[in-house]
Design a protein around this motif. Structure first.
Motif, PDB file in Angstrom:
ATOM      1  N   VAL A   1      -3.347  -2.931  -4.533  1.00  0.00           N
ATOM      2  CA  VAL A   1      -4.442  -3.390  -3.690  1.00  0.00           C
ATOM      3  C   VAL A   1      -4.575  -4.888  -3.931  1.00  0.00           C
ATOM      4  O   VAL A   1      -4.762  -5.325  -5.063  1.00  0.00           O
ATOM      5  CB  VAL A   1      -5.756  -2.656  -4.042  1.00  0.00           C
ATOM      6  CG1 VAL A   1      -6.883  -3.144  -3.155  1.00  0.00           C
ATOM      7  CG2 VAL A   1      -5.563  -1.150  -3.876  1.00  0.00           C
TER       8      VAL A   1
ATOM      9  N   PRO B   1      -6.778   0.514  -0.559  1.00  0.00           N
ATOM     10  CA  PRO B   1      -6.020  -0.040   0.558  1.00  0.00           C
ATOM     11  C   PRO B   1      -6.913  -0.263   1.780  1.00  0.00           C
ATOM     12  O   PRO B   1      -6.765  -1.251   2.495  1.00  0.00           O
ATOM     13  CB  PRO B   1      -4.967   1.030   0.812  1.00  0.00           C
ATOM     14  CG  PRO B   1      -4.727   1.626  -0.533  1.00  0.00           C
ATOM     15  CD  PRO B   1      -6.079   1.644  -1.198  1.00  0.00           C
TER      16      PRO B   1
ATOM     17  N   HIS C   1       0.809  -1.225   0.000  1.00  0.00           N
ATOM     18  CA  HIS C   1       0.000   0.000   0.000  1.00  0.00           C
ATOM     19  C   HIS C   1       0.835   1.266   0.000  1.00  0.00           C
ATOM     20  O   HIS C   1       0.450   2.271  -0.581  1.00  0.00           O
ATOM     21  CB  HIS C   1      -0.912   0.021   1.228  1.00  0.00           C
ATOM     22  CG  HIS C   1      -1.977  -1.033   1.199  1.00  0.00           C
ATOM     23  ND1 HIS C   1      -2.696  -1.372   2.305  1.00  0.00           N
ATOM     24  CD2 HIS C   1      -2.435  -1.815   0.196  1.00  0.00           C
ATOM     25  CE1 HIS C   1      -3.566  -2.329   1.988  1.00  0.00           C
ATOM     26  NE2 HIS C   1      -3.403  -2.614   0.715  1.00  0.00           N
TER      27      HIS C   1
END
Ligand SMILES: *[C@@H]1O[C@H](CO)[C@@H](O)[C@H](O)[C@H]1NC(C)=O
Ligand SMILES: *[C@@H]1O[C@H](CO)[C@@H](O)[C@H](O)[C@H]1NC(C)=O
Ligand SMILES: *[C@@H]1O[C@H](CO)[C@@H](O)[C@H](O)[C@H]1NC(C)=O
Ligand SMILES: *[C@@H]1O[C@H](CO)[C@@H](O)[C@H](O)[C@H]1NC(C)=O
Ligand SMILES: *[C@@H]1O[C@H](CO)[C@@H](O)[C@H](O)[C@H]1NC(C)=O
Length: 581
Positions: free
Chosen positions: A443, A501, A435
């Motif tokens: 992701v 994220p 992230h």
């Protein structure tokens, strides 16, 4: 990180290789683009030229459109014929349609001949980006188009969801055919799947004397088949304007897709000049890199959590691309032969498992004796990169201790608290890297116990990047088809379709509770009724009643755990889940 650099280099070399200049053809009525670097196109909407010279008409966002035109007008009437008659012309183009969610793409890429370079009044989705509800069917459009349509729209009488149609002022095609071509040798019809991510070439020929249009399709690199795919009798003299523009229109609907043109050419009164396939090939490679982009980035990340990366493809044409970085960083490529032998020829007894997009075999590298797991991405399966003709194999370190799921619910040994906490920390640092610490935000989208693998020392490694997405920092989050696993999907993801994220963190929180309690995020009720036990509700209840320690997995021995760590994990899980949810 060495591996990360390798892949970045791979991407960059792709870009440099592909940098190709436009060669403007002979007269004003002829052009050829073998790649679009430096091309002076008129672009609109999502259309852009990528650094490597691909014309990208849509960028993977849903319900979007993009237009690109050759900037100068063409004189398509008159000539040696009577002033009003449309002249013969011919166009060819190489294209690729890459679905964001493999196997699911829409809507269409079209070649258009239009009176202006401005198609901004066109609507996305089924209007293909160049017509709208009021203009559909109107003779005032003066538009001729060849649609490569990947959705069946009944309102336009589409024959199927994979067709080539000839459109004159209307989205109801004059004639259409399922995508494919007639083999010159056998005369047999061969299907092509437009939304496969594979590059194909199309030819459009208008014969002014016969008032007939032919469209021909073929896989890239194949000679133009003699028999056209679809033909129509249409006198374009009343349709095409004196001065017309040639370009492309692409549109997406709910299913997001990237539409690319790799090269195109056009000529009046003679066949369209050949597109230089050597240069278009270079952009083709980049297209295929795009297809694999998500996967490669995922592997980069995997490499950081540990691991060896090697991409093996059998065909020689891809080999050149890797050489520069290989020389610089040492080879990570293993030959097909080595992996073939390592896995005893992909024998069933070496089979470790079968996933959504391939089978995984256990193997031992002959020279080093290193244990590896080789993922063989299968053809015709549900994700994009496996639609490449070439075989794609990925070798990872073999994870002898399987997945966390096996230890929590399967036959694997029960984990003690120290092991569990070490796993939690491993996953947390892996996600942090994905992230925050790599150039792009990755992701993962499918964090769950079965995707957390354990090496020989019970260190956690985040595996299975089959669903991973990457995007530039600051970039808007794209809406995609919701993917993930029930129980780990954040409510806002379910609502908006935006993976971020934070939605990974939600799944991680669910995982925290799972590892601590030894229960699945959602469990069917024991009494056989259809009701479900939501783990978070249950833990939350105990938290409120200050009986939190009762939720701890009974297989963790009393006194074997650090109460501080344990409540950190539980509170982390509950508060984050409660606040996100
Ligand atoms: C690009 O095309 C436009 C429209 O024909 C023209 O005005 C402009 O001068 C061209 N630019 C270059 C750099 O050729
Ligand atoms: C549809 O397209 C036509 C022709 O470009 C334009 O005049 C009209 O305003 C558009 N209609 C809508 C509803 O956008
Ligand atoms: C589009 O136009 C055609 C006529 O060319 C008509 O048959 C068709 O019903 C129209 N479709 C829509 C949705 O407007
Ligand atoms: C080609 O596609 C058509 C229509 O989708 C299907 O009926 C046919 O079986 C396919 N043929 C082959 C050889 O795959
Ligand atoms: C449609 O195209 C097919 C294939 O080229 C052709 O056989 C058929 O005659 C065409 N139909 C019309 C109405 O032009």
């Amino acid at each position: 990180m060495l591996e990360a650099k390798c892949v970045l280099r791979l991407l960059f070399y792709g870009l440099h290789l592909a940098a190709v200049a436009v060669s403007g053809g002979g007269g004003d009525d002829e052009f050829v683009y073998s790649g679009f670097s430096g091309a002076n196109l008129t672009l609109h909407g999502a259309a852009m030229v990528t650094p490597s010279g691909l014309l990208q008409l849509t960028d993977g966002a849903a319900v979007s459109k993009g237009h690109a035109f050759h900037p100068t007008p063409l004189h398509l009437r008159g000539g040696e014929k009577e002033a009003a008659a449309a002249r013969s012309f011919s166009a060819s183009f190489v294209f690729g349609i890459v679905p964001v969610t493999p196997g699911m793409g829409g809507h269409s890429l079209s070649l258009v001949v239009a009176p202006s370079r401005d198609l901004s009044t066109g609507t996305a989705s089924s209007y293909l980006g160049f017509l709208n509800t009021t203009s559909n069917g109107s003779a005032r459009n003066h538009i001729v188009a060849v649609e490569l349509d990947t959705i069946q729209s009944p309102e336009f009488q589409d024959i199927d969801d994979n067709h080539v149609g000839l459109d004159v002022n209307s989205l109801v095609s004059v004639n259409a055919s399922s995508a494919g071509y007639y083999d010159d040798r056998t005369g047999e019809f061969r299907n092509l799947t437009l939304v496969s991510g594979e590059a194909m070439q199309a030819w459009v020929d208008y014969d002014g004397d016969a008032a007939r249009i032919d469209v021909t399709l073929a896989p890239v690199g194949t000679e133009k088949p003699r028999k056209p795919l679809v033909s129509a009798s249409a006198d374009l003299s009343s349709v095409i304007t004196d001065v017309a523009y040639v370009g492309f229109s692409a549109s997406t609907g709910r299913l997001s897709t990237r539409h690319y043109v790799l090269g195109c050419s056009f000529a009046v009164d003679e066949p369209a000049p050949a597109i230089d396939m050597a240069t278009a090939q270079a952009t083709l490679r980049e297209l295929q890199t795009q297809v694999q982009g998500g996967l490669i980035a995922g592997v980069v990340a995997l490499a950081t959590v540990a691991c060896v990366l090697l991409i093996v493809r059998r065909r020689y044409r891809y080999v050149e691309l890797r050489e520069d970085w290989e020389i610089e960083f040492g080879a990570h490529r293993l030959s097909y032969k080595v992996l073939f032998h390592a896995t005893n020829g992909f024998k069933n007894k070496n089979l470790l498992g079968t996933g959504g997009f391939g089978t995984v075999y256990k193997g031992v590298l002959p020279t080093s004796g290193t244990g590896v797991a080789v993922k063989r991405v299968t053809h015709g399966c549900s994700i994009g990169y496996c639609r490449l003709k070439d075989e794609l194999l990925l070798a990872y370190d073999y994870m002898p201790n399987g997945s966390v799921e096996q230890h929590l619910y399967g036959g694997g040994d029960a984990l003690n608290w120290a092991q569990r906490f070490q796993i939690i920390k491993g996953v947390a640092s892996g996600l942090l890297y994905l992230h925050e610490e790599w150039e792009q935000v990755v992701v993962h989208r499918d964090v769950k116990a079965s995707n957390i693998l354990l090496d020989g020392e019970m260190n956690a490694r985040l595996g299975d990047f089959g669903l991973a997405r990457l995007h530039d920092r600051d970039a808007e989050l794209h809406t995609t088809v919701i993917a993930g696993t029930f129980g780990y999907i954040a409510p806002e993801l379910a609502l908006t379709g935006r993976a971020s994220p934070l939605t990974d963190v939600f799944a991680f929180d669910a995982f925290l509770l799972e590892v601590t309690t030894g229960r699945r995020p959602v469990e069917e009720a024991m009494d056989g009724s259809s009701s479900r036990l939501m783990l978070v509700d249950w833990v939350f209840e105990h938290w409120r009643n200050e009986s939190l320690l009762q939720v701890v997995d009974p297989r963790i021995e009393l006194g074997d755990y650090d109460v501080g760590e344990l409540s950190l994990a539980l509170r982390g899980g509950v508060t984050l889940l409660a606040s996100t949810g």
